[in-house]
Design an enzyme around this catalytic site. Structure first.
Site, PDB file in Angstrom:
ATOM      1  N   ASP A  77       0.837  -1.198   0.000  1.00  0.00           N
ATOM      2  CA  ASP A  77       0.000   0.000   0.000  1.00  0.00           C
ATOM      3  C   ASP A  77       0.877   1.255   0.000  1.00  0.00           C
ATOM      4  OD1 ASP A  77      -2.299   1.466   0.043  1.00  0.00           O
ATOM      5  OD2 ASP A  77      -2.754   1.125   2.156  1.00  0.00           O
ATOM      6  N   ARG A 137       0.216   7.657  -2.491  1.00  0.00           N
ATOM      7  CA  ARG A 137       0.762   8.689  -1.595  1.00  0.00           C
ATOM      8  C   ARG A 137       2.214   9.015  -1.934  1.00  0.00           C
ATOM      9  NH1 ARG A 137      -1.613   5.769   3.530  1.00  0.00           N
ATOM     10  NH2 ARG A 137      -2.220   4.349   1.854  1.00  0.00           N
ATOM     11  N   ARG A 160      -0.232   9.246  -9.988  1.00  0.00           N
ATOM     12  CA  ARG A 160      -0.248   8.007  -9.182  1.00  0.00           C
ATOM     13  C   ARG A 160       0.462   6.853  -9.880  1.00  0.00           C
ATOM     14  NH1 ARG A 160      -3.833   7.399  -5.338  1.00  0.00           N
ATOM     15  NH2 ARG A 160      -4.073   5.209  -5.826  1.00  0.00           N
ATOM     16  N   ASN A 174     -10.418  -2.801  -6.029  1.00  0.00           N
ATOM     17  CA  ASN A 174      -9.624  -1.911  -6.893  1.00  0.00           C
ATOM     18  C   ASN A 174     -10.306  -1.581  -8.226  1.00  0.00           C
ATOM     19  OD1 ASN A 174      -6.405  -3.205  -5.792  1.00  0.00           O
ATOM     20  ND2 ASN A 174      -7.495  -1.390  -5.130  1.00  0.00           N
ATOM     21  N   SER A 184      -8.125  -5.679   4.942  1.00  0.00           N
ATOM     22  CA  SER A 184      -8.650  -5.374   3.603  1.00  0.00           C
ATOM     23  C   SER A 184      -9.013  -6.620   2.785  1.00  0.00           C
ATOM     24  CB  SER A 184      -7.639  -4.517   2.828  1.00  0.00           C
ATOM     25  OG  SER A 184      -7.411  -3.301   3.491  1.00  0.00           O
TER      26      SER A 184
HETATM   27  C1  FPP Z   1      -1.586   0.239  -3.411  1.00  0.00           C
HETATM   28  O1  FPP Z   1      -1.209   1.586  -3.501  1.00  0.00           O
HETATM   29  C2  FPP Z   1      -1.128  -0.570  -4.502  1.00  0.00           C
HETATM   30  C3  FPP Z   1      -1.906  -1.194  -5.428  1.00  0.00           C
HETATM   31  C4  FPP Z   1      -3.371  -1.060  -5.441  1.00  0.00           C
HETATM   32  C5  FPP Z   1      -1.402  -2.031  -6.485  1.00  0.00           C
HETATM   33  C6  FPP Z   1      -0.088  -2.723  -6.293  1.00  0.00           C
HETATM   34  C7  FPP Z   1       0.612  -2.671  -7.575  1.00  0.00           C
HETATM   35  C8  FPP Z   1       1.958  -2.605  -7.760  1.00  0.00           C
HETATM   36  C9  FPP Z   1       2.914  -2.697  -6.661  1.00  0.00           C
HETATM   37  C10 FPP Z   1       2.544  -2.407  -9.122  1.00  0.00           C
HETATM   38  C11 FPP Z   1       2.528  -3.524 -10.077  1.00  0.00           C
HETATM   39  C12 FPP Z   1       2.374  -4.887  -9.549  1.00  0.00           C
HETATM   40  C13 FPP Z   1       3.148  -5.943  -9.884  1.00  0.00           C
HETATM   41  C14 FPP Z   1       2.839  -7.272  -9.318  1.00  0.00           C
HETATM   42  C15 FPP Z   1       4.316  -5.829 -10.757  1.00  0.00           C
HETATM   43  P1  FPP Z   1      -2.359   2.679  -3.539  1.00  0.00           P
HETATM   44  O2  FPP Z   1      -2.509   3.103  -4.941  1.00  0.00           O
HETATM   45  O3  FPP Z   1      -3.592   2.173  -2.901  1.00  0.00           O
HETATM   46  O4  FPP Z   1      -1.715   3.803  -2.673  1.00  0.00           O
HETATM   47  P2  FPP Z   1      -2.455   4.944  -1.850  1.00  0.00           P
HETATM   48  O5  FPP Z   1      -3.253   4.251  -0.783  1.00  0.00           O
HETATM   49  O6  FPP Z   1      -1.323   5.746  -1.301  1.00  0.00           O
HETATM   50  O7  FPP Z   1      -3.301   5.720  -2.807  1.00  0.00           O
END
Ligand code: FPP
Length: 255
Positions: A21, A25, A34, A69, A197
């Site tokens: 996560d 941010r 993002r 998501n 979650s």
């Molecule tokens: C959470 O950050 C992350 C995700 C929803 C997706 C995870 C994806 C990756 C790490 C990139 C690609 C994946 C692979 C397997 C290569 P967020 O966007 O919810 O962050 P925030 O809460 O700060 O907005």
């Protein structure tokens, strides 16, 4: 001193699960889109897989895309698929070389065709690898997984393939996406939120939880080692008293 030398190799988790996560941010703090955060996050995925392999940790499960998501803007969702395909493309040779098997947990249904194809190709190519399993949770939800497992089990009971008297925790686990894999010993959640979650709801029953304020794109080898060191300081009692632990080996009770 090599940071890897700071951990006890005889007390490693067998299975690490991660809620990645904080990509958004990370980007916002830099006044970036993002998607840049997700791109940096994909580099952390590489780093963590490489370190776990180096440590001989046999199972790693990464929450890459949850059922929730889908509520994100289409542009961001598409960028996530692009990154996933890029990741598979660039990492497949290393997975083959290092004996890493790629597996997915979650529903294939609903994913874009190109994603299904790339995942199926990589899963098939790495299917004989024996040294490590990387589970990518994609279009995954823990409650949905339990319901899907129940439906499968009920169907087999109705076909007389399973006797209801034989249903116990071990048998039911086999109906989940994680099948016969051991439950996670350690769950890591980055970026500070104390939530599960809808991740691995059944499998996390006895798991040690580590929450760090570090945002996922900043979570690399050093941060993973910190998490493992923290895990190694814990006493896992599985319901026993502390005194009992010093005379018995801790084990999850059989169902
Ligand atoms: C959470 O950050 C992350 C995700 C929803 C997706 C995870 C994806 C990756 C790490 C990139 C690609 C994946 C692979 C397997 C290569 P967020 O966007 O919810 O962050 P925030 O809460 O700060 O907005």
């Amino acid at each position: 001193m090599d940071p890897l030398d700071q951990i006890d190799l005889n007390k490693l988790p067998r299975h690490i699960a991660i809620i990645m996560d904080g990509n958004g941010r990370w980007a916002r703090r830099r006044l970036m889109n993002r998607i840049h955060g997700h791109r940096e996050g994909a580099k952390s995925v590489r780093a963590v897989v490489t370190t776990c392999r180096k440590l001989n940790i046999p199972y790693l499960t990464l929450y890459a895309f949850s059922k929730e998501n889908w509520r994100r803007p289409a542009q961001e969702i598409n960028a996530l698929w692009d990154l996933l395909l890029e990741y598979i493309d660039s990492q497949l040779p290393e997975m083959l070389e290092k004996g890493i098997r790629l597996n997915t947990i979650g529903d294939e249904e609903g994913l874009p065709e190109r994603v299904i194809k790339a995942l199926d190709f990589a899963k098939e190519k790495t299917s004989k690898n024996k040294d490590m399993v990387v589970n990518l949770a994609i279009n995954y939800g823990g409650r949905q997984e339990i319901i899907a497992g129940i439906k499968k089990l009920v169907q087999e009971v109705m076909n007389n393939q399973v006797n209801p008297d034989d249903i116990n925790m071990e048998l039911f686990s086999g109906y989940l996406f994680t099948g016969r894999q051991p439950d996670p010993d350690l769950l890591i959640r980055t970026s500070g939120e104390f939530r599960i979650s809808n991740f691995l709801l059944w499998q996390l029953a006895y798991t040690e939880i580590y929450v760090t304020p570090v945002l996922w794109p900043d979570f690399r080898e050093k941060e993973l080692i910190e998490a493992i060191k923290d895990y190694q300081r814990r006493e896992r009692r599985f319901g026993r008293t502390s005194d009992q632990l010093h005379t018995h080996q801790a084990e999850i009770p059989a169902s």
